[in-house]
Design an enzyme around this catalytic site. Structure first.
Site, mmCIF file in Angstrom:
data_model
loop_
_atom_site.group_PDB
_atom_site.id
_atom_site.type_symbol
_atom_site.label_atom_id
_atom_site.label_comp_id
_atom_site.label_asym_id
_atom_site.label_seq_id
_atom_site.Cartn_x
_atom_site.Cartn_y
_atom_site.Cartn_z
ATOM 1 N N LYS A 137 -95.719 76.359 -114.419
ATOM 2 C CA LYS A 137 -96.894 77.015 -113.846
ATOM 3 C C LYS A 137 -97.577 76.121 -112.813
ATOM 4 C CE LYS A 137 -97.794 79.495 -118.182
ATOM 5 N NZ LYS A 137 -96.820 78.782 -119.036
ATOM 6 N N HIS A 140 -86.125 98.538 -119.093
ATOM 7 C CA HIS A 140 -85.599 97.341 -119.762
ATOM 8 C C HIS A 140 -84.667 97.726 -120.910
ATOM 9 C CE1 HIS A 140 -87.937 93.749 -118.205
ATOM 10 N NE2 HIS A 140 -88.321 94.757 -117.442
ATOM 11 N N TRP A 153 -84.335 88.440 -119.844
ATOM 12 C CA TRP A 153 -84.077 88.511 -121.286
ATOM 13 C C TRP A 153 -83.207 87.356 -121.738
ATOM 14 C CZ3 TRP A 153 -86.641 91.051 -124.796
ATOM 15 C CH2 TRP A 153 -87.425 92.140 -124.413
ATOM 16 N N ASP A 165 -88.210 90.283 -115.227
ATOM 17 C CA ASP A 165 -88.169 90.238 -116.682
ATOM 18 C C ASP A 165 -89.511 90.614 -117.283
ATOM 19 O OD1 ASP A 165 -89.186 87.926 -115.540
ATOM 20 O OD2 ASP A 165 -88.826 86.753 -117.348
ATOM 21 N N CYS A 166 -90.420 91.174 -116.498
ATOM 22 C CA CYS A 166 -91.762 91.478 -116.988
ATOM 23 C C CYS A 166 -92.135 92.931 -116.703
ATOM 24 C CB CYS A 166 -92.785 90.544 -116.347
ATOM 25 S SG CYS A 166 -94.475 90.873 -116.869
ATOM 26 N N VAL A 207 -98.133 86.204 -116.987
ATOM 27 C CA VAL A 207 -98.291 87.170 -115.902
ATOM 28 C C VAL A 207 -98.305 88.574 -116.506
ATOM 29 C CG1 VAL A 207 -97.272 85.755 -114.097
ATOM 30 C CG2 VAL A 207 -95.784 87.106 -115.563
ATOM 31 N N SER A 241 -102.419 93.576 -117.867
ATOM 32 C CA SER A 241 -101.834 94.626 -117.014
ATOM 33 C C SER A 241 -102.637 95.916 -117.070
ATOM 34 C CB SER A 241 -100.380 94.884 -117.417
ATOM 35 O OG SER A 241 -100.284 95.365 -118.746
#
Length: 490
Positions: free
Chosen positions: A320, A436, A483, A292-293, A332, A345
């Site tokens: 976490k 996505h 999502w 999901d990232c 993340v 990122s």
């Protein structure tokens, strides 16, 4: 229960675990009794079973006989004239009382019989046999032992056997193997699935014959628990992913190639089946893959382009772990090296590009390239999370406007990707986000990139077909699950 009054002989039936000495104690006693007094005994029915066959048999018998048999927990059961007599001990007591049976053989002899019979069962067959050691939360839960129907599906069986034995190498001399891969999908009472030898996400597959190979045949039916078959994405797309059925599934018979069965390891299979899951994915160890990232996907694409394989620690961001919090982690991706912690990122991606040769190959100095498509994901997130149907059309239009702008930008460029014919940082950032949009947009809003955005669709196809993308992409169900968490307010 001696000879019946009507003169009929006694019918003794023995079912038990082939590898158990108890089974061989009962078998030897029955054979001796028949040999000593054949007039009283009909032909014996003796069935030495593998573990999974025994589990299936005894479960069915408990359902059939019910209350008086429900608590039976031995590994051998004896029937006389179709009626339950009981365990090996009960049978020996019955034989001693009614037929003066005596047994002076040592336990060690029966243990040797069990070992030899078990060995002969493996040797006297056309099948091959392989096993997998299974762990959950890094704790061993047992072995899965498979019988492969090599005489029925030789090509499919060979593929599975060599992936189990780590005996096949790719052209670059790396080993293609099931070792340290995961079962990424569990459907209770349905099947468990694993075998992604690329990155364990469940989105990839690879065979010893190449990326995929053809359906061999559909001769083996999915008529029981423990059937082993090849997972696929349609006809003739077998690779490394496989499944084990948890109940009969006849609907699979002409869709998936079954080529073996589980014969030992029932406890391990039960442990796998009973794992907690989120959207069919096991959550053992509080590990949640980053499907999901798209920002994590960007980092992994960059690492793949530089042929770097960083150690991955998957974090459940709703719970976490302390070590993550001590590093200052709030979201993340986060990367820790010997001398620094990176929490963005873009920074992590540039670190890989600058540190590993050839250096700085992913950078572009054109500002228009670095900012191309930058507003798309924000518009998409607002649209897909919207619960007010009255706003949907306007939010859909806002997203389409941004996609149109990006399509026009791509049309004005001479290159395959954003700034060149090779992937660069802007592509690594945008392609996961477009993935996505394709997956979650379709699922939640029945939205897709319009076909008349020809250049954008061409870009998406080319990007999704790169090795860096294919090696790091996650399954569609993980993207949807991610999502869904946003929809639920997590």
């Amino acid at each position: 229960m001696e000879v019946q009054e009507d003169g009929k002989k006694l019918q003794i039936s023995i079912y038990g675990l082939l590898k158990s000495y108890n089974f061989h104690v009962a078998r030897t006693a029955a054979e001796a009794m028949q040999q000593n007094d054949a007039a009283k005994f009909d032909n014996l029915e003796i069935h030495g079973l593998f573990e999974c066959d025994w589990h299936e048999f005894i479960t069915a018998k408990k359902k059939e006989i019910k209350q008086e048999f429900w608590g039976f927990n031995d590994d051998t059961v004896v029937f006389v004239n179709g009626n339950v007599l009981g365990s090996t001990q009960a049978f020996i007591e019955w034989a001693t009382k009614n037929f003066d049976y005596e047994d002076y053989r040592p336990l060690a002899l029966y243990e040797a019989m069990a070992c030899e019979a078990y060995k002969e069962r493996f040797e006297n067959t056309k099948s091959d046999f392989v096993y997998m050691d299974v762990t959950i939360d890094d704790k061993p839960v047992g072995k899965l032992v498979f019988e492969l129907y090599s005489d029925i599906c030789p090509k499919t069986s060979k593929n599975f056997l060599e992936l189990c034995s780590s005996s096949h190498k790719r052209e670059d001399d790396s080993i293609i193997t099931y070792k340290n891969t995961v079962f990424h999908r569990v459907l209770k009472s349905g099947w468990i699935q694993g075998g992604d030898v690329v990155n364990g996400s469940g989105a990839n597959t690879e065979s010893i014959y190449g990326p995929v190979f053809e359906d061999e045949n559909f001769s083996v039916h999915h008529d029981r628990r423990g059937i082993l078959g090849m997972a696929n994405k349609g006809r003739h797309t077998n690779g490394s992913q496989f499944y084990i059925t948890l109940s009969p599934a006849q609907w699979m018979d002409t869709k998936f190639v079954a080529f073996g069965r589980l014969i030992e390891g029932n406890d391990a299979l039960i442990a796998l089946e009973n794992q907690k899951t989120y959207n069919e994915r096991p959550t053992a160890g509080q590990k949640t893959l980053l499907g999901d990232c798209p920002f994590c996907h960007r980092v992994r694409m960059t690492a793949a382009l530089k042929n770097v394989e960083p150690e991955l620690v998957f974090v459940d961001v709703t719970h976490k772990p302390e070590v993550f919090l001590k590093l200052g982690g709030s979201s993340v991706p986060l990367m820790q090296t010997d001398d620094l912690v990176l929490k963005d990122s873009a920074a992590i991606s540039r670190y890989f590009d600058e540190k590993y040769p050839p250096t700085n190959i992913l950078d572009t100095n054109e500002e228009s390239c670095n900012s191309a498509g930058a507003a798309i994901f924000g518009k998409f997130a607002t649209f897909v999370k919207n619960k007010d149907s009255a706003l949907d059309n306007d939010l859909r239009k806002n997203l389409l406007d941004e996609l149109r702008i990006f399509n026009e930008f791509l049309s004005s460029r001479p290159h395959r990707f954003i700034s060149s014919d090779n992937l660069t940082h802007p592509d690594c950032s945008l392609l996961p986000k477009l993935y996505h949009i394709k997956v979650a947009g379709k699922f939640f809003k029945n939205f897709d990139i319009p076909k008349d955005f020809a250049r954008l669709n061409e870009y998406v196809r080319a990007g999704f077909d790169t090795e860096a993308f294919k090696k790091t992409v996650y399954e569609e169900n993980e993207v949807i699950a991610g999502w869904q968490k946003h929809m639920d307010g997590h």
